[in-house]
Motif scaffolding. Sequence first.
Motif, PDB file in Angstrom:
ATOM      1  N   VAL A 123      -5.561  11.961  -2.852  1.00 45.16           N
ATOM      2  CA  VAL A 123      -6.422  10.778  -2.831  1.00 45.16           C
ATOM      3  C   VAL A 123      -7.536  10.909  -3.871  1.00 45.16           C
ATOM      4  CG1 VAL A 123      -8.104   9.532  -1.431  1.00 45.16           C
ATOM      5  CG2 VAL A 123      -5.910  10.196  -0.449  1.00 45.16           C
ATOM      6  N   PRO A 152       0.811  -1.226   0.000  1.00 47.04           N
ATOM      7  CA  PRO A 152       0.000   0.000   0.000  1.00 47.04           C
ATOM      8  C   PRO A 152       0.842   1.273   0.000  1.00 47.04           C
ATOM      9  CG  PRO A 152       0.033  -0.952   2.197  1.00 47.04           C
ATOM     10  CD  PRO A 152       0.754  -1.922   1.304  1.00 47.04           C
ATOM     11  N   TYR A 153       2.160   1.135   0.176  1.00 52.33           N
ATOM     12  CA  TYR A 153       3.022   2.317   0.210  1.00 52.33           C
ATOM     13  C   TYR A 153       3.543   2.686  -1.183  1.00 52.33           C
ATOM     14  CZ  TYR A 153       2.871   1.757   5.239  1.00 52.33           C
ATOM     15  OH  TYR A 153       2.434   1.657   6.539  1.00 52.33           O
ATOM     16  N   PRO A 211      -1.189  10.570   0.050  1.00 49.77           N
ATOM     17  CA  PRO A 211      -0.993   9.241   0.639  1.00 49.77           C
ATOM     18  C   PRO A 211      -0.111   9.211   1.876  1.00 49.77           C
ATOM     19  CG  PRO A 211      -0.886   9.094  -1.745  1.00 49.77           C
ATOM     20  CD  PRO A 211      -0.971  10.556  -1.406  1.00 49.77           C
ATOM     21  N   ASN A 212       0.907  10.108   1.948  1.00 47.87           N
ATOM     22  CA  ASN A 212       1.806  10.056   3.107  1.00 47.87           C
ATOM     23  C   ASN A 212       1.140  10.492   4.414  1.00 47.87           C
ATOM     24  OD1 ASN A 212       1.600  12.777   2.541  1.00 47.87           O
ATOM     25  ND2 ASN A 212       3.771  13.226   2.878  1.00 47.87           N
ATOM     26  N   LEU A 262       0.535   3.728  -4.535  1.00 45.85           N
ATOM     27  CA  LEU A 262      -0.164   5.004  -4.656  1.00 45.85           C
ATOM     28  C   LEU A 262       0.847   6.099  -4.988  1.00 45.85           C
ATOM     29  CD1 LEU A 262      -2.522   4.843  -1.529  1.00 45.85           C
ATOM     30  CD2 LEU A 262      -3.012   4.087  -3.859  1.00 45.85           C
ATOM     31  N   GLN A 313      -5.042   2.410   5.990  1.00 41.96           N
ATOM     32  CA  GLN A 313      -5.836   3.417   5.286  1.00 41.96           C
ATOM     33  C   GLN A 313      -5.423   3.511   3.826  1.00 41.96           C
ATOM     34  OE1 GLN A 313      -4.879   6.642   8.024  1.00 41.96           O
ATOM     35  NE2 GLN A 313      -7.024   6.747   8.677  1.00 41.96           N
ATOM     36  N   ARG A 314      -4.125   3.383   3.554  1.00 42.94           N
ATOM     37  CA  ARG A 314      -3.666   3.416   2.163  1.00 42.94           C
ATOM     38  C   ARG A 314      -4.232   2.232   1.373  1.00 42.94           C
ATOM     39  NH1 ARG A 314       2.562   5.542   1.794  1.00 42.94           N
ATOM     40  NH2 ARG A 314       2.531   6.931   3.587  1.00 42.94           N
ATOM     41  N   GLN A 315      -4.287   1.072   2.026  1.00 42.99           N
ATOM     42  CA  GLN A 315      -4.843  -0.079   1.318  1.00 42.99           C
ATOM     43  C   GLN A 315      -6.318   0.127   1.016  1.00 42.99           C
ATOM     44  OE1 GLN A 315      -3.846  -2.060  -0.733  1.00 42.99           O
ATOM     45  NE2 GLN A 315      -2.965  -3.802   0.349  1.00 42.99           N
TER      46      GLN A 315
END
Length: 365
Positions: free
Chosen positions: A132, A122-123, A173-174, A126, A180-182
């Motif tokens: 987002v 997930p890192y 994303p950071n 994105l 949450q990213r997933q």
Amino acid sequence: MSTTEPRTGQSTDRPAAENTGENLLEVRGLQKHFPIRQGIIFQRQVGAVRAVDGIDFSVGPGESLGLVGESGCGKSTTGRLITRLLEPTGGSVVFDGEDITHRSPGRMQEARRNLQMIFQDPYSSLNPRHTVGTIIETPMRLNGINPPQGHKKRAQELLETVGLNPEHYNRYPNEFSGGQRQRIGIARALALRPKLIVADEPVSALDVSIQAQVVNLLQDLQREFGIAFVFIAHDLAVVRHFSERVAVMYLGKIVEVAGRESLYTRPRHPYTHALLSAVPEADPDAVKRRERIRLAGDVPSPIDPPSGCRFRTRCWKAQDRCATEEPPLARAEGSPTGHLTACHFPEEPTVAAREEDIVLDPALG
């Protein structure tokens, strides 16, 4: 024997996806060989890594198929071949009644409206320079989809669907955790309302408690929208919780396919039996009762796999026939319909793992 026997354990409590055939996805003889070359100026091929070496399986509308095996067995490569992120060396991929194996990039864009992927990391999956909202809107814009309420409103609705605040639309994303990213990646995959999602180790990089949340979210979305899944994972407890059927891979080959309960309670292939014997236990008494199988040696190299059955170099049941004849993926005597095993000497159901010995993580229900 063909692997298109009736599927077991398929749920009937979700809306059926539109499809002209019985199966939404048909994979036949799929191969991916990565060439090995030598030389600096004049290169020549001296071998190949047989990452995926002739596999067959199918996925029905709204069905979830789990793809499991050790690291390096070819699971992720298979997912990328299905979505045509990698070009296959051989075989075919038929999606929604059409062969997409050799489609041009332009025509593949049409197929990807109904065929999406959730990536493992997930890192890195994105774009850190995009908000987002942009990440979720981009698939819709590229495919010419203009929701009546507008792209922004649709993106905010998707954020809410995956359990995030619609106000996160303008964040980067950071600013989010891994879980949450997933969820953002899942929202992006849902943006085109696909018929099939390939989820490549979607929870392996997350904490256990977050894993449960994401898996349960995917299951809820599957029921609500009737989406079919190819769920790639190495965690057998997660796969059992999510998937209706399970395919087991070893060194580029599928060695067993069965309905969830049939495979977990009566595995027929020795490799599947060994995998299930390694599932962590919370009950000390169950640990004492279980027959723990420790495989000898290392996984052979996919550059030069063993002849015949690829598992024979680590199998306690191997005989001379296993070295000279590759076992077909077929129904073994005594197996239920749809339970297919690639083994000349399959395990007897009486010595296979018992249902009470398979303990799920309590967080997964």
